[in-house]
Design a protein around this motif. Structure first.
Motif, PDB file in Angstrom:
ATOM      1  N   THR A 195      -4.455 -10.875 -39.242  1.00 23.84           N
ATOM      2  CA  THR A 195      -4.971  -9.807 -38.378  1.00 23.84           C
ATOM      3  C   THR A 195      -6.482  -9.953 -38.314  1.00 23.84           C
ATOM      4  OG1 THR A 195      -5.333  -8.270 -40.197  1.00 23.84           O
ATOM      5  CG2 THR A 195      -3.168  -8.217 -39.146  1.00 23.84           C
ATOM      6  N   GLY A 196      -7.045  -9.554 -37.186  1.00 22.98           N
ATOM      7  CA  GLY A 196      -8.493  -9.641 -37.039  1.00 22.98           C
ATOM      8  C   GLY A 196      -8.897 -10.787 -36.137  1.00 22.98           C
ATOM      9  N   ALA A 197     -10.127 -11.268 -36.318  1.00 24.01           N
ATOM     10  CA  ALA A 197     -10.648 -12.323 -35.454  1.00 24.01           C
ATOM     11  C   ALA A 197     -11.717 -13.112 -36.187  1.00 24.01           C
ATOM     12  CB  ALA A 197     -11.233 -11.719 -34.178  1.00 24.01           C
ATOM     13  N   LEU A 198     -11.679 -14.426 -36.008  1.00 22.30           N
ATOM     14  CA  LEU A 198     -12.676 -15.322 -36.587  1.00 22.30           C
ATOM     15  C   LEU A 198     -13.288 -16.174 -35.483  1.00 22.30           C
ATOM     16  CD1 LEU A 198     -10.615 -16.782 -39.593  1.00 22.30           C
ATOM     17  CD2 LEU A 198     -12.068 -14.741 -39.604  1.00 22.30           C
ATOM     18  N   ARG A 199     -14.439 -16.742 -35.786  1.00 28.05           N
ATOM     19  CA  ARG A 199     -14.959 -17.787 -34.900  1.00 28.05           C
ATOM     20  C   ARG A 199     -15.655 -18.832 -35.745  1.00 28.05           C
ATOM     21  NH1 ARG A 199     -20.806 -17.630 -32.787  1.00 28.05           N
ATOM     22  NH2 ARG A 199     -21.846 -16.476 -34.429  1.00 28.05           N
ATOM     23  N   SER A 200     -15.692 -20.074 -35.245  1.00 27.86           N
ATOM     24  CA  SER A 200     -16.538 -21.087 -35.853  1.00 27.86           C
ATOM     25  C   SER A 200     -17.700 -21.317 -34.909  1.00 27.86           C
ATOM     26  CB  SER A 200     -15.765 -22.387 -36.078  1.00 27.86           C
ATOM     27  OG  SER A 200     -15.349 -22.932 -34.852  1.00 27.86           O
ATOM     28  N   PHE A 201     -18.856 -21.647 -35.471  1.00 27.52           N
ATOM     29  CA  PHE A 201     -20.033 -21.859 -34.627  1.00 27.52           C
ATOM     30  C   PHE A 201     -20.978 -22.848 -35.277  1.00 27.52           C
ATOM     31  CE2 PHE A 201     -23.189 -19.381 -37.021  1.00 27.52           C
ATOM     32  CZ  PHE A 201     -22.367 -18.627 -37.852  1.00 27.52           C
ATOM     33  N   TYR A 202     -21.918 -23.359 -34.478  1.00 25.37           N
ATOM     34  CA  TYR A 202     -22.908 -24.305 -34.979  1.00 25.37           C
ATOM     35  C   TYR A 202     -24.210 -24.076 -34.242  1.00 25.37           C
ATOM     36  CZ  TYR A 202     -21.400 -26.764 -30.757  1.00 25.37           C
ATOM     37  OH  TYR A 202     -21.066 -27.081 -29.459  1.00 25.37           O
ATOM     38  N   TYR A 204      -7.041 -15.839 -23.682  1.00 25.43           N
ATOM     39  CA  TYR A 204      -7.250 -14.821 -24.713  1.00 25.43           C
ATOM     40  C   TYR A 204      -7.363 -13.452 -24.068  1.00 25.43           C
ATOM     41  CZ  TYR A 204      -8.793 -18.661 -27.830  1.00 25.43           C
ATOM     42  OH  TYR A 204      -8.879 -19.795 -28.592  1.00 25.43           O
ATOM     43  N   PRO A 205      -6.241 -12.867 -23.632  1.00 20.34           N
ATOM     44  CA  PRO A 205      -6.350 -11.580 -22.942  1.00 20.34           C
ATOM     45  C   PRO A 205      -6.964 -10.546 -23.896  1.00 20.34           C
ATOM     46  CG  PRO A 205      -4.105 -12.461 -22.861  1.00 20.34           C
ATOM     47  CD  PRO A 205      -4.863 -13.286 -23.838  1.00 20.34           C
ATOM     48  N   SER A 222     -10.707  -8.722 -41.296  1.00 21.17           N
ATOM     49  CA  SER A 222      -9.590  -9.627 -41.028  1.00 21.17           C
ATOM     50  C   SER A 222      -8.796  -9.934 -42.299  1.00 21.17           C
ATOM     51  CB  SER A 222     -10.108 -10.963 -40.474  1.00 21.17           C
ATOM     52  OG  SER A 222     -10.873 -10.774 -39.297  1.00 21.17           O
ATOM     53  N   THR A 223      -7.512 -10.186 -42.110  1.00 23.69           N
ATOM     54  CA  THR A 223      -6.723 -10.768 -43.196  1.00 23.69           C
ATOM     55  C   THR A 223      -6.319 -12.164 -42.756  1.00 23.69           C
ATOM     56  OG1 THR A 223      -4.640  -9.883 -42.349  1.00 23.69           O
ATOM     57  CG2 THR A 223      -5.824  -8.525 -43.931  1.00 23.69           C
ATOM     58  N   VAL A 224      -6.480 -13.109 -43.683  1.00 21.12           N
ATOM     59  CA  VAL A 224      -6.459 -14.515 -43.309  1.00 21.12           C
ATOM     60  C   VAL A 224      -5.620 -15.318 -44.296  1.00 21.12           C
ATOM     61  CG1 VAL A 224      -7.913 -16.542 -42.964  1.00 21.12           C
ATOM     62  CG2 VAL A 224      -8.805 -14.272 -42.367  1.00 21.12           C
ATOM     63  N   LEU A 272      -7.927 -15.641 -32.838  1.00 21.54           N
ATOM     64  CA  LEU A 272      -7.389 -14.280 -32.945  1.00 21.54           C
ATOM     65  C   LEU A 272      -6.077 -14.375 -33.735  1.00 21.54           C
ATOM     66  CD1 LEU A 272      -8.103 -13.053 -29.292  1.00 21.54           C
ATOM     67  CD2 LEU A 272      -9.625 -13.153 -31.273  1.00 21.54           C
ATOM     68  N   GLU A 273      -5.226 -13.358 -33.660  1.00 18.93           N
ATOM     69  CA  GLU A 273      -3.995 -13.350 -34.452  1.00 18.93           C
ATOM     70  C   GLU A 273      -3.213 -14.664 -34.297  1.00 18.93           C
ATOM     71  OE1 GLU A 273      -5.232 -10.736 -32.914  1.00 18.93           O
ATOM     72  OE2 GLU A 273      -5.400  -9.302 -34.575  1.00 18.93           O
ATOM     73  N   TYR A 274      -2.891 -15.280 -35.397  1.00 17.33           N
ATOM     74  CA  TYR A 274      -2.170 -16.548 -35.449  1.00 17.33           C
ATOM     75  C   TYR A 274      -2.903 -17.688 -34.767  1.00 17.33           C
ATOM     76  CZ  TYR A 274       1.346 -14.292 -38.053  1.00 17.33           C
ATOM     77  OH  TYR A 274       1.973 -13.619 -39.064  1.00 17.33           O
ATOM     78  N   GLY A 275      -4.220 -17.542 -34.720  1.00 22.95           N
ATOM     79  CA  GLY A 275      -5.055 -18.669 -34.347  1.00 22.95           C
ATOM     80  C   GLY A 275      -5.534 -19.351 -35.622  1.00 22.95           C
ATOM     81  N   LEU A 276      -5.844 -20.639 -35.487  1.00 26.56           N
ATOM     82  CA  LEU A 276      -6.236 -21.460 -36.634  1.00 26.56           C
ATOM     83  C   LEU A 276      -7.690 -21.910 -36.461  1.00 26.56           C
ATOM     84  CD1 LEU A 276      -4.682 -22.843 -39.067  1.00 26.56           C
ATOM     85  CD2 LEU A 276      -4.418 -24.811 -37.547  1.00 26.56           C
TER      86      LEU A 276
END
Lengths: 177, 177
Positions: free
Chosen positions: B42-49, B147-148, B89-91, B62-66
């Motif tokens: 649950t929740g949302a993550l992002r990777s960035f540089y 990603y609606p 988030s829970t991951v 987002l949910e069930y994204g890797l």
DNA sequence: CAAAGCTTTTGACCTGCGTCAAAAAAGTCA
DNA sequence: TGACTTTTTTGACGCAGGTCAAAAGCTTTG
């Protein structure tokens, strides 16, 4: 041996075949299914697709480069890509279903398969980043680093569409350098 | 079950752990190695540089994204990416070396691993094509399809950098829609 | 709830690259 | 070798989207 792609012909020798193509010949035509992976021994290939009449190069494969109709292979659908020989070429061909069978029989080679997949993935990541924020000139310079001498072998139009710019712009970029 | 990503928690239950993070927390910091894959429950993550001071979002999950520091995982080097929680988030967390061990012990699950890899690959191919020849507006619309509801959850600036456009342009695109 | 952060919007202006059109150059083949 | 095709270059012009700057909205926190 450093590059996993070079290990393919030996590792999968019993399920690989070697074909030759003439410049301009299609190895695969968009709209059909294609479950073959093509590994260039000598020569050059490209995959491409159409966007509103326009021919867009998706991928180049020079010596020991790999191409395939990835969408067809991975989704089992017909492919949006065509694959064409840019020069007279000799090409290793590998059927994806046979590859899976082979991997079941030789699980020790899963590792090589995974390495190859990762290589392709990282390649795409790099290309994507380039497309995200590089200028036309910078994209071109990147390409030259990754495929030295490609300009002598591939037409300007194909390179331009691969880079997401017009041939006119690429021509101007090149003129100054 | 259609989406291979949803099968991961069960399939790899014995090597997976569940962590929680607070909004704004870093799961991984650029410059370090990271061999963990993060799957959002649950929740949302992002990777960035960073590119010349500028923060560029490489990927949303987002949910069930890797997400993962793909460069570090695949090349064993330190990573250029940081990974951040955009919401509490829970991951699910999965160590790549343990994953390889697990796959050796359970070769029947190689197939799932391969499916996941292919999914990621096709995703990138699609994104790359979008970056090659779509306008700012078209890129945004594509994103909304994939990603609606992301607009309600992620800041405009992060979305803009992901799309390779400025936040000013994205703001203007959005105003008309 | 006010002060201090952020995030988003708006405006003015500029430029890189696209489009259209045509000339020039290079390749192909009878 | 000359005619035809394909590829590359050049020029004129317009616009999508970048940059810089500042205002307007939202959030967070003491």
């Amino acid at each position: 041996m450093q590059n996993p792609l070079r290990q393919i012909p030996e590792a999968f020798a019993d399920i690989i075949s070697l074909q030759t193509y003439r410049k301009g010949q299609l190895l695969h035509r968009a709209g059909q299914r294609c479950h073959t992976l093509f590994l260039v021994k000598t020569g050059a290939l490209r995959s491409f697709y159409l966007v509103e009449e326009r021919d867009v190069t998706a991928h180049f494969a020079l010596e020991y480069g790999l191409v395939g109709a990835v969408d067809s292979i991975m989704k089992g659908t017909s492919s949006r890509y065509s694959i064409e020989a840019l020069e007279d070429s000799t090409v290793y061909e590998l059927n994806y279903a046979e590859l899976e069978g082979h991997l079941n029989r030789h699980p020790g080679q899963e590792r090589l398969a995974r390495q190859v997949t990762q290589l392709l993935y990282l390649d795409l990541v790099e290309r994507l980043e380039g497309m995200t924020f590089l200028s036309a000139r910078a994209r071109y310079e990147h390409l030259l680093e990754r495929y030295p001498g490609i300009t002598q072998r591939v037409s300007l139009g194909h390179i331009a569409s691969y880079l997401g710019i017009t041939q006119e712009t690429l021509s101007r970029v090149r003129r100054q350098g």
